[in-house]
Scaffold this motif. Structure first.
Motif, PDB file in Angstrom:
ATOM      1  N   CYS A  24       1.041  -1.157   0.058  1.00 52.75           N
ATOM      2  CA  CYS A  24      -0.009   0.053  -0.038  1.00 52.75           C
ATOM      3  C   CYS A  24       0.804   1.376   0.009  1.00 52.75           C
ATOM      4  O   CYS A  24       0.254   2.176  -0.284  1.00 52.75           O
ATOM      5  N   THR A  25       2.206   1.032   0.242  1.00 49.50           N
ATOM      6  CA  THR A  25       3.071   2.350   0.186  1.00 49.50           C
ATOM      7  C   THR A  25       4.232   1.831  -0.682  1.00 49.50           C
ATOM      8  O   THR A  25       4.423   0.847  -1.028  1.00 49.50           O
ATOM      9  N   GLY A  66      -3.253   4.060   4.048  1.00 44.01           N
ATOM     10  CA  GLY A  66      -4.317   4.376   3.474  1.00 44.01           C
ATOM     11  C   GLY A  66      -5.573   3.630   3.790  1.00 44.01           C
ATOM     12  O   GLY A  66      -6.526   3.737   2.930  1.00 44.01           O
TER      13      GLY A  66
END
Length: 281
Positions: A24-25, A66
């Motif tokens: 997610c990153t 997120g």
């Protein structure tokens, strides 16, 4: 954040956080720590399940990934008991189980009525789910696939050392048809370096359990029922589990005897197919 003894559940959830950061990153652990204003070791310890993150820590970490408030609440609920010596999980939740198996150095198990999951054939696993009645029909193919995927650890170059004690009563339990059972017996014979048969006339007052041992973490005892999975890291319970396996070592057949016993089930006399032999008892 407090540093305490890790558990199978804390390590599995820590690994889940690591995978969230990876997917997610675009941040490595050090850069994640810089963004959060943490020391890099804090990210490392949380992701390895070696330290309990506070709720604020989790909010900050998951927000950076997120995730919304609903995701946080679900994760917080699962995380709340992750460091306990006794952890109960819904039986269908395989994430912690699979992670505990995959990271163990030694796996010792005892099964009283069924073949151990790590050496089940797909057909046996499917038939077992069907007769059990606890898995919806449409979910059985996925459940079987997940069980077979877990067996990949046995094909690894650095696979865990495994010893499966199987009571002879499990060999006599009819799961599926003749072909299913014959293939399952053959699978066990192929793995007699890991399988020890407990003779039918030996009484063991246990429905079964597993002991996972690790290189740098405390052992974990595991028990599975139709309704719940139990992960235990209480030293007293671990000691009692070791006593069970010490007893099984004394009463179980050795490797050669286990192979001979399995051969009786793989190639029974022809009349045994009518229910008079050990396969159908």
């Amino acid at each position: 954040m407090s540093v305490i003894t890790s558990t199978a559940c804390s390590r599995a959830l820590g690994d889940e956080l690591r995978r969230l950061r990876d997917t997610c990153t675009d941040l490595g652990g050090v850069h994640m720590a810089q963004r959060l204003g943490w020391h890099p070791s804090k990210v490392t310890n949380i992701e390895k399940g070696k330290a309990r993150a506070s709720e604020i820590d989790l909010v900050q970490f998951l927000t950076m990934c997120g995730k919304d408030i609903d995701f946080f609440e679900d994760f917080r609920r699962r995380y709340a008991t992750a460091f306990d010596e006794y952890v109960l999980q819904v039986s269908g939740n395989l994430r912690t189980l699979a992670f505990a198996e995959a990271t163990a150095k030694l796996i010792t198990s005892y099964d009283a009525l069924t073949v151990p999951g790590l050496v089940q054939t797909p057909e046996y696993a499917e038939a077992l789910y069907r007769v059990g009645g606890f898995v919806a029909e449409e979910r059985i193919p996925t459940a079987v696939q997940l069980r077979i995927e877990r067996q990949a650890i046995l094909a690894r170059h650095t696979r865990p050392t495994c010893l499966f004690y199987v009571h002879e009563l499990a060999l006599r339990q009819r799961v599926g048809d003749d072909r299913v059972m014959e293939d399952q017996y053959a699978r066990l014979m192929f793995n007699t370096d890991m399988v020890r048969i407990v003779p039918a006339d030996v009484v063991i007052p246990s429905s079964g359990c597993v002991l996972w041992e690790y290189e740098k973490s405390m052992p974990v005892a595991f028990s599975e029922t139709d309704l719940v999975n139990v992960f235990v890291q209480d030293p007293g319970a671990i000691a009692r589990t070791r006593l069970l396996f010490d007893h099984l070592e004394e009463v179980a057949l050795d490797a050669g005897q286990s192979r001979s016993k399995l051969a009786e089930y793989v190639s029974p006399p022809r009349e045994d197919f009518d229910g008079r032999g050990p396969r159908l008892a």
